[in-house]
Design a protein around this motif. Structure first.
Motif, PDB file in Angstrom:
ATOM      1  N   MET A  48       0.843  -1.215   0.000  1.00 51.32           N
ATOM      2  CA  MET A  48       0.000   0.000   0.000  1.00 51.32           C
ATOM      3  C   MET A  48       0.868   1.251   0.000  1.00 51.32           C
ATOM      4  N   VAL A  49       1.996   1.128   0.671  1.00 48.75           N
ATOM      5  CA  VAL A  49       2.912   2.278   0.724  1.00 48.75           C
ATOM      6  C   VAL A  49       3.402   2.594  -0.681  1.00 48.75           C
ATOM      7  N   HIS A  50       3.704   1.565  -1.424  1.00 41.73           N
ATOM      8  CA  HIS A  50       4.179   1.774  -2.803  1.00 41.73           C
ATOM      9  C   HIS A  50       3.072   2.336  -3.683  1.00 41.73           C
ATOM     10  N   LEU A  51       1.854   1.876  -3.452  1.00 42.26           N
ATOM     11  CA  LEU A  51       0.731   2.410  -4.217  1.00 42.26           C
ATOM     12  C   LEU A  51       0.537   3.889  -3.911  1.00 42.26           C
ATOM     13  N   GLN A  52       0.747   4.246  -2.667  1.00 42.28           N
ATOM     14  CA  GLN A  52       0.606   5.652  -2.291  1.00 42.28           C
ATOM     15  C   GLN A  52       1.630   6.495  -3.060  1.00 42.28           C
ATOM     16  N   LYS A  53       2.825   5.975  -3.199  1.00 42.76           N
ATOM     17  CA  LYS A  53       3.869   6.699  -3.945  1.00 42.76           C
ATOM     18  C   LYS A  53       3.486   6.800  -5.421  1.00 42.76           C
ATOM     19  N   ILE A  54       2.939   5.717  -5.936  1.00 43.18           N
ATOM     20  CA  ILE A  54       2.484   5.737  -7.332  1.00 43.18           C
ATOM     21  C   ILE A  54       1.376   6.766  -7.500  1.00 43.18           C
ATOM     22  N   HIS A  55       0.470   6.787  -6.570  1.00 48.92           N
ATOM     23  CA  HIS A  55      -0.634   7.759  -6.595  1.00 48.92           C
ATOM     24  C   HIS A  55      -0.080   9.186  -6.590  1.00 48.92           C
ATOM     25  N   GLU A  56       0.872   9.427  -5.708  1.00 50.10           N
ATOM     26  CA  GLU A  56       1.425  10.780  -5.591  1.00 50.10           C
ATOM     27  C   GLU A  56       2.162  11.189  -6.866  1.00 50.10           C
ATOM     28  N   SER A  57       2.748  10.221  -7.534  1.00 48.96           N
ATOM     29  CA  SER A  57       3.526  10.581  -8.727  1.00 48.96           C
ATOM     30  C   SER A  57       2.652  10.681  -9.979  1.00 48.96           C
ATOM     31  N   LEU A  58       1.494  10.026  -9.979  1.00 47.86           N
ATOM     32  CA  LEU A  58       0.686   9.986 -11.199  1.00 47.86           C
ATOM     33  C   LEU A  58      -0.601  10.805 -11.145  1.00 47.86           C
ATOM     34  N   ALA A  59      -0.982  11.226  -9.943  1.00 42.43           N
ATOM     35  CA  ALA A  59      -2.271  11.925  -9.815  1.00 42.43           C
ATOM     36  C   ALA A  59      -2.330  13.177 -10.683  1.00 42.43           C
ATOM     37  N   ALA A  60      -1.223  13.901 -10.743  1.00 40.69           N
ATOM     38  CA  ALA A  60      -1.195  15.151 -11.519  1.00 40.69           C
ATOM     39  C   ALA A  60      -1.394  14.892 -13.008  1.00 40.69           C
ATOM     40  N   ARG A  61      -1.159  13.652 -13.428  1.00 39.28           N
ATOM     41  CA  ARG A  61      -1.343  13.288 -14.831  1.00 39.28           C
ATOM     42  C   ARG A  61      -2.717  12.673 -15.066  1.00 39.28           C
ATOM     43  N   GLY A  62      -3.560  12.759 -14.051  1.00 41.88           N
ATOM     44  CA  GLY A  62      -4.934  12.287 -14.233  1.00 41.88           C
ATOM     45  C   GLY A  62      -5.118  10.800 -14.038  1.00 41.88           C
ATOM     46  N   VAL A  63      -4.129  10.142 -13.460  1.00 46.15           N
ATOM     47  CA  VAL A  63      -4.252   8.699 -13.262  1.00 46.15           C
ATOM     48  C   VAL A  63      -4.851   8.440 -11.881  1.00 46.15           C
ATOM     49  N   LEU A  64      -5.886   7.658 -11.835  1.00 47.06           N
ATOM     50  CA  LEU A  64      -6.541   7.297 -10.575  1.00 47.06           C
ATOM     51  C   LEU A  64      -5.966   5.978 -10.071  1.00 47.06           C
ATOM     52  N   ARG A  71      -9.608  -0.074   7.952  1.00 49.93           N
ATOM     53  CA  ARG A  71      -9.663   1.394   8.062  1.00 49.93           C
ATOM     54  C   ARG A  71      -8.447   1.892   8.858  1.00 49.93           C
ATOM     55  N   LYS A  72      -8.179   1.232   9.943  1.00 51.63           N
ATOM     56  CA  LYS A  72      -7.059   1.608  10.830  1.00 51.63           C
ATOM     57  C   LYS A  72      -5.742   1.505  10.068  1.00 51.63           C
ATOM     58  N   LEU A  73      -5.569   0.385   9.347  1.00 50.98           N
ATOM     59  CA  LEU A  73      -4.329   0.180   8.588  1.00 50.98           C
ATOM     60  C   LEU A  73      -4.188   1.219   7.485  1.00 50.98           C
ATOM     61  N   THR A  74      -5.297   1.517   6.836  1.00 52.63           N
ATOM     62  CA  THR A  74      -5.274   2.483   5.738  1.00 52.63           C
ATOM     63  C   THR A  74      -4.837   3.852   6.259  1.00 52.63           C
ATOM     64  N   GLY A 113      -1.141   6.076   5.744  1.00 51.11           N
ATOM     65  CA  GLY A 113      -1.182   7.391   5.108  1.00 51.11           C
ATOM     66  C   GLY A 113      -1.737   7.357   3.692  1.00 51.11           C
ATOM     67  N   VAL A 114      -2.656   6.425   3.439  1.00 54.05           N
ATOM     68  CA  VAL A 114      -3.222   6.284   2.088  1.00 54.05           C
ATOM     69  C   VAL A 114      -4.202   7.412   1.809  1.00 54.05           C
ATOM     70  N   THR A 115      -4.045   8.071   0.692  1.00 54.19           N
ATOM     71  CA  THR A 115      -4.966   9.158   0.348  1.00 54.19           C
ATOM     72  C   THR A 115      -5.753   8.871  -0.936  1.00 54.19           C
ATOM     73  N   PHE A 116      -5.494   7.748  -1.577  1.00 55.30           N
ATOM     74  CA  PHE A 116      -6.273   7.428  -2.784  1.00 55.30           C
ATOM     75  C   PHE A 116      -7.537   6.678  -2.357  1.00 55.30           C
ATOM     76  N   PRO A 117      -8.510   6.569  -3.253  1.00 53.22           N
ATOM     77  CA  PRO A 117      -9.780   5.934  -2.868  1.00 53.22           C
ATOM     78  C   PRO A 117      -9.624   4.444  -2.548  1.00 53.22           C
ATOM     79  N   VAL A 118     -10.287   4.038  -1.488  1.00 54.89           N
ATOM     80  CA  VAL A 118     -10.305   2.626  -1.114  1.00 54.89           C
ATOM     81  C   VAL A 118     -11.761   2.191  -1.000  1.00 54.89           C
TER      82      VAL A 118
END
Lengths: 250, 58
Positions: free
Chosen positions: B1-17, B31-34, B38-43
């Motif tokens: 999930m941590v890696h996904l968060q990094k992917i989200h942070e790097s791709l969000a500006a390019r419109g990638v969900l 919920r607690k783990l999320t 520090g996950v900010t993308f939709p779950v």
């Protein structure tokens, strides 16, 4: 954690939600299907105590050798598992509930961990209080292919795989029991693996509309001819150029 | 999930969900783990859903 879809819109107007990473699902199911009718390859095993073992079909008989103790199961159900996988845990519980009814029949249930180490596999087994043996797979190309998708395979006394499935869903036990009974009775296995949906590249992703994990309300992701649309819990709609999604068991 | 968060942070500006369908049987724990991760993308909550039953295997 397996990917659901990978993306980049291939042409203008097509939703970017294609399913390249759901090819994982395709790989899992085709690996399972390929096993039926094949003789199980020799598989090297280790107990959580570090003792060597081996599963092989030799001289027309299936042989399970664990720490020097050899048995010849009439039927063997092997569950390839990962000790940190919640679905594997659910399947292990279901298999454990079947252990008693297999006793004395010559049918054996075996868990083989294709990921994890001795400590994590022992913890998995002990936490669930599993009554059937759970060993570690010493992976090679053939056994890795056999294990793909956390597969379950039912093998006859000669070592031929007669039933295979990827994944687990509640109720699968019925088909396993049918297959095991058929083999113990010397009948043909007619039970087939439960249907699982398979997405492949180019397929349209199903609409994903589910409650949000955090916050109240629903989230929705839809792909239409006009492109992707994501709706958040406040009913705000955005249009991603692409989306990457994963099923996560944490 | 941590890696996904990094992917989200790097791709969000390019419109990638980037999104996750959570299959943890305990939504509270998920919920607690999320939050802890520090996950900010939709779950999405996927446990018990037909979608999860059909596709979330392997």
């Amino acid at each position: 954690m397996q990917p659901v879809s990978g993306l980049r819109p291939r042409t203008a107007g097509l939703p970017g939600l294609c399913v390249t990473a759901a090819a994982f699902v395709l790989i899992a199911s085709s690996a399972a299907a390929q096993g039926v009718g094949d003789r199980i390859p020799p598989i090297r095993l280790k107990t959580t105590a570090g003792e060597n073992g081996r599963l092989a079909a030799e001289g027309g008989a299936l042989t399970l050798d664990v720490a020097g103790k050899q048995t010849n199961p009439k039927v063997l159900l092997v569950h390839f598992l990962q000790p940190d996988c919640l679905q594997c845990e659910a399947e292990a519980r279901a298999l454990d509930a079947m252990t008693a009814e297999c006793g004395g029949t010559g049918a054996v249930i075996l868990g083989l961990a294709h990921r994890g180490n001795a400590a994590s596999v022992a913890a998995f087994r002990d936490r669930l209080k599993l009554a059937y043996p759970v060993l570690l797979l010493e992976a090679d190309e053939a056994s890795t292919k056999l294990a793909a998708g956390d597969a379950t395979r039912i093998v006859d006394r000669t070592g031929v795989i007669r039933f295979a499935q990827a994944g687990f869903g509640d109720g699968d036990q019925r088909t396993w029991r049918e297959a095991i009974s058929a083999l113990l009775d010397g009948r043909e296995v007619k039970a087939t693996a439960p249907a699982r949906a398979v997405l492949k590249a180019g397929d349209r992703m199903p609409v994903i509309e589910l409650p949000a994990l955090i916050g109240d309300g629903k989230l929705a992701l839809r792909g239409t001819e006009g492109g992707l649309a994501f709706e958040d819990t406040q009913d705000r709609v955005t249009r991603p150029s692409a989306a990457v999604g994963f099923f996560s068991r944490y | 999930m941590v890696h996904l968060q990094k992917i989200h942070e790097s791709l969000a500006a390019r419109g990638v969900l980037v999104f996750v369908i959570a299959m943890h049987p305990d939504a509270g724990e998920a919920r607690k783990l999320t939050r802890e991760l520090g996950v900010t993308f939709p779950v999405f909550q996927g446990h018990g859903s037909t979608l999860g039953d059909l596709y979330a295997y392997g």
